[in-house]
Design a protein around this motif. Sequence first.
Motif, PDB file in Angstrom:
ATOM      1  N   ALA A   1      -3.046 -23.527  17.595  1.00  0.00           N
ATOM      2  CA  ALA A   1      -3.497 -22.401  18.412  1.00  0.00           C
ATOM      3  C   ALA A   1      -3.389 -22.727  19.895  1.00  0.00           C
ATOM      4  N   ALA A   2      -3.670 -23.974  20.275  1.00  0.00           N
ATOM      5  CA  ALA A   2      -3.601 -24.377  21.675  1.00  0.00           C
ATOM      6  C   ALA A   2      -2.166 -24.289  22.191  1.00  0.00           C
ATOM      7  N   PHE A   3      -1.212 -24.753  21.399  1.00  0.00           N
ATOM      8  CA  PHE A   3       0.187 -24.676  21.828  1.00  0.00           C
ATOM      9  C   PHE A   3       0.665 -23.233  21.913  1.00  0.00           C
ATOM     10  N   ARG A   4       0.262 -22.408  20.983  1.00  0.00           N
ATOM     11  CA  ARG A   4       0.660 -20.998  21.046  1.00  0.00           C
ATOM     12  C   ARG A   4       0.087 -20.331  22.287  1.00  0.00           C
ATOM     13  N   ALA A   5      -1.157 -20.634  22.625  1.00  0.00           N
ATOM     14  CA  ALA A   5      -1.773 -20.061  23.826  1.00  0.00           C
ATOM     15  C   ALA A   5      -1.016 -20.507  25.076  1.00  0.00           C
ATOM     16  N   ALA A   6      -0.633 -21.774  25.129  1.00  0.00           N
ATOM     17  CA  ALA A   6       0.099 -22.281  26.291  1.00  0.00           C
ATOM     18  C   ALA A   6       1.450 -21.581  26.436  1.00  0.00           C
ATOM     19  N   PHE A   7       2.144 -21.392  25.325  1.00  0.00           N
ATOM     20  CA  PHE A   7       3.430 -20.706  25.376  1.00  0.00           C
ATOM     21  C   PHE A   7       3.269 -19.239  25.770  1.00  0.00           C
ATOM     22  N   MET A   8       2.176 -18.618  25.348  1.00  0.00           N
ATOM     23  CA  MET A   8       1.957 -17.218  25.721  1.00  0.00           C
ATOM     24  C   MET A   8       1.674 -17.069  27.214  1.00  0.00           C
ATOM     25  N   VAL A   9       0.960 -18.040  27.806  1.00  0.00           N
ATOM     26  CA  VAL A   9       0.734 -18.018  29.253  1.00  0.00           C
ATOM     27  C   VAL A   9       2.065 -18.125  29.989  1.00  0.00           C
ATOM     28  N   LEU A  10       2.920 -19.037  29.542  1.00  0.00           N
ATOM     29  CA  LEU A  10       4.244 -19.180  30.146  1.00  0.00           C
ATOM     30  C   LEU A  10       5.049 -17.893  29.998  1.00  0.00           C
ATOM     31  N   LEU A  11       4.983 -17.275  28.840  1.00  0.00           N
ATOM     32  CA  LEU A  11       5.688 -16.018  28.604  1.00  0.00           C
ATOM     33  C   LEU A  11       5.203 -14.930  29.557  1.00  0.00           C
ATOM     34  N   GLY A  12       3.899 -14.862  29.791  1.00  0.00           N
ATOM     35  CA  GLY A  12       3.356 -13.866  30.712  1.00  0.00           C
ATOM     36  C   GLY A  12       3.871 -14.056  32.129  1.00  0.00           C
ATOM     37  N   GLY A  13       3.925 -15.313  32.601  1.00  0.00           N
ATOM     38  CA  GLY A  13       4.465 -15.578  33.933  1.00  0.00           C
ATOM     39  C   GLY A  13       5.923 -15.177  34.041  1.00  0.00           C
ATOM     40  N   GLN A  14       6.702 -15.430  32.998  1.00  0.00           N
ATOM     41  CA  GLN A  14       8.112 -15.057  33.003  1.00  0.00           C
ATOM     42  C   GLN A  14       8.288 -13.544  33.043  1.00  0.00           C
ATOM     43  N   ALA A  15       7.461 -12.833  32.318  1.00  0.00           N
ATOM     44  CA  ALA A  15       7.550 -11.373  32.309  1.00  0.00           C
ATOM     45  C   ALA A  15       7.261 -10.798  33.687  1.00  0.00           C
ATOM     46  N   LEU A  16       6.237 -11.311  34.360  1.00  0.00           N
ATOM     47  CA  LEU A  16       5.903 -10.834  35.706  1.00  0.00           C
ATOM     48  C   LEU A  16       7.027 -11.139  36.690  1.00  0.00           C
ATOM     49  N   ALA A  17       7.645 -12.325  36.557  1.00  0.00           N
ATOM     50  CA  ALA A  17       8.754 -12.679  37.444  1.00  0.00           C
ATOM     51  C   ALA A  17       9.943 -11.745  37.254  1.00  0.00           C
ATOM     52  N   LEU A  18      10.205 -11.351  36.009  1.00  0.00           N
ATOM     53  CA  LEU A  18      11.314 -10.432  35.745  1.00  0.00           C
ATOM     54  C   LEU A  18      11.021  -9.053  36.322  1.00  0.00           C
ATOM     55  N   VAL A  19       9.785  -8.606  36.212  1.00  0.00           N
ATOM     56  CA  VAL A  19       9.407  -7.325  36.819  1.00  0.00           C
ATOM     57  C   VAL A  19       9.630  -7.376  38.325  1.00  0.00           C
ATOM     58  N   TRP A  20       9.246  -8.479  38.966  1.00  0.00           N
ATOM     59  CA  TRP A  20       9.434  -8.640  40.409  1.00  0.00           C
ATOM     60  C   TRP A  20      10.917  -8.582  40.780  1.00  0.00           C
ATOM     61  N   LEU A  21      11.765  -9.208  39.981  1.00  0.00           N
ATOM     62  CA  LEU A  21      13.198  -9.201  40.221  1.00  0.00           C
ATOM     63  C   LEU A  21      13.757  -7.787  40.171  1.00  0.00           C
ATOM     64  N   LEU A  22      13.210  -6.960  39.290  1.00  0.00           N
ATOM     65  CA  LEU A  22      13.744  -5.616  39.074  1.00  0.00           C
ATOM     66  C   LEU A  22      13.208  -4.580  40.065  1.00  0.00           C
ATOM     67  N   LEU A  23      12.241  -4.966  40.886  1.00  0.00           N
ATOM     68  CA  LEU A  23      11.758  -4.037  41.895  1.00  0.00           C
ATOM     69  C   LEU A  23      12.889  -3.700  42.864  1.00  0.00           C
ATOM     70  N   PRO A  24      12.837  -2.533  43.528  1.00  0.00           N
ATOM     71  CA  PRO A  24      13.904  -2.170  44.463  1.00  0.00           C
ATOM     72  C   PRO A  24      14.170  -3.278  45.473  1.00  0.00           C
ATOM     73  N   ALA A  25      15.455  -3.513  45.752  1.00  0.00           N
ATOM     74  CA  ALA A  25      15.841  -4.606  46.644  1.00  0.00           C
ATOM     75  C   ALA A  25      15.195  -4.465  48.008  1.00  0.00           C
ATOM     76  N   ARG A  26      14.703  -5.594  48.493  1.00  0.00           N
ATOM     77  CA  ARG A  26      14.063  -5.620  49.807  1.00  0.00           C
ATOM     78  C   ARG A  26      15.039  -6.201  50.822  1.00  0.00           C
ATOM     79  N   ARG A  27      15.054  -5.668  52.002  1.00  0.00           N
ATOM     80  CA  ARG A  27      16.002  -6.126  53.024  1.00  0.00           C
ATOM     81  C   ARG A  27      15.469  -7.361  53.728  1.00  0.00           C
ATOM     82  N   GLY A  28      16.424  -8.159  54.263  1.00  0.00           N
ATOM     83  CA  GLY A  28      16.034  -9.319  55.057  1.00  0.00           C
ATOM     84  C   GLY A  28      16.362 -10.624  54.378  1.00  0.00           C
TER      85      GLY A  28
END
Length: 386
Positions: A359-386
């Motif tokens: 259960a501990a390893f599954r929880a750790a992998f799920m935390v990592l999965l959540g961070g990856q999902a948020l990073a992908l959402v950030w990548l897909l946001l409209p392109a920012r200039r600069g």
Amino acid sequence: GYFLSYLYRTANAVIGPVLAGELELNDNALGLLTSTYFLAFGAAQLPLGMLLDRFGPRRVEAALLVVAAAGAAVFAVASSLSGLAIGRAMIGLGVSACLMGSFKAFSQWFPAERQASLAGWVMASGGLGALAAAKPLEFALGFAGWREIVLGLALMTLLVAGIIWRSVPDKEAPHTIGGFREQLDGLRNIFASSHFWRFAPMGFWLTGGFMAVQGLWASRWMMVLENMDRAAVAVRLTWISGAMLAGFLFMGFFATTLVHRGIKLEKVYIGSMFAALAAFALISLAPGTGGDLLWPVLGICFSLSNIAYSLVAQAFPASLSGRANTALNLLVFAGAFGLQWGIGGFVDILQAGGWATEAAFRAAFMVLLGGQALALVWLLLPARRG
């Protein structure tokens, strides 16, 4: 050089259980030991970018590989956790220029449209290193101790340093490189760029996260969650590394062709990141279901995640290419170090709180999965200039 870099990076996935048994290391200590490679590697990235832009890849790479050879020797003779950690940190520092030095050389000698293909070819050598660190390394452990194997790698690393020093061509740095202050100004421009920060979270969470998992926790996951023995784990790791190699070869053969046909590499990158997230989600939610397929899929997607280096560097002039790539690499290896150590610490904390190991390893992998999902959402946001 990059073959050796990846072999060193992932070798602890096979020899880690042997080390843990010999020195009685818990998951947190094993994670810290393995991740010192990433800590030293990441800490070297910003000064490395300035050194590559200033002195060129031949001198920097050859000198650092001598440090890696010395680190491997220290690791091979160490008898304590601290000695092993120092040796592994020296290895991480010493191989820190293997990929970035290649990218810098490519930017000096080849046109922009060939960069992704060239990156694929040099990364394919890294894929071969990862392949060598799986079943072949496990096979070698049946004939020699891990100390003798690491000493052999030290000698090989020293030989490669000599070959690079004698054979890699130099190209004189342009006068626009400037002094230390100008170098820092260029670095500040990179970190002030919204284009850079669009890709940085994916570097930390997905590319760095995969490195953290592949380099240590994949084997522990397979043993704990899937009840696989060391030999079976080595076979699985070999399949993952083979899939990575296939992805790198795809980049080498077809990236330039895709560009010439008008297919944007950013679309290839985003599509592969969606596939990586889906594969890792299935692995985390249903351990043991389709692992022989899902782990190699993750390996292929990881190899394609390295397209981000080309996408980031293309937004900056060639004189900044070394610093642009090492800036992204800093985030990648910060993720690899922090997540590799963090997973071990998180698992130990949960176990101390009464959680079962599975259960501990599954929880750790799920935390990592959540961070990856948020990073992908950030990548897909409209392109920012600069």
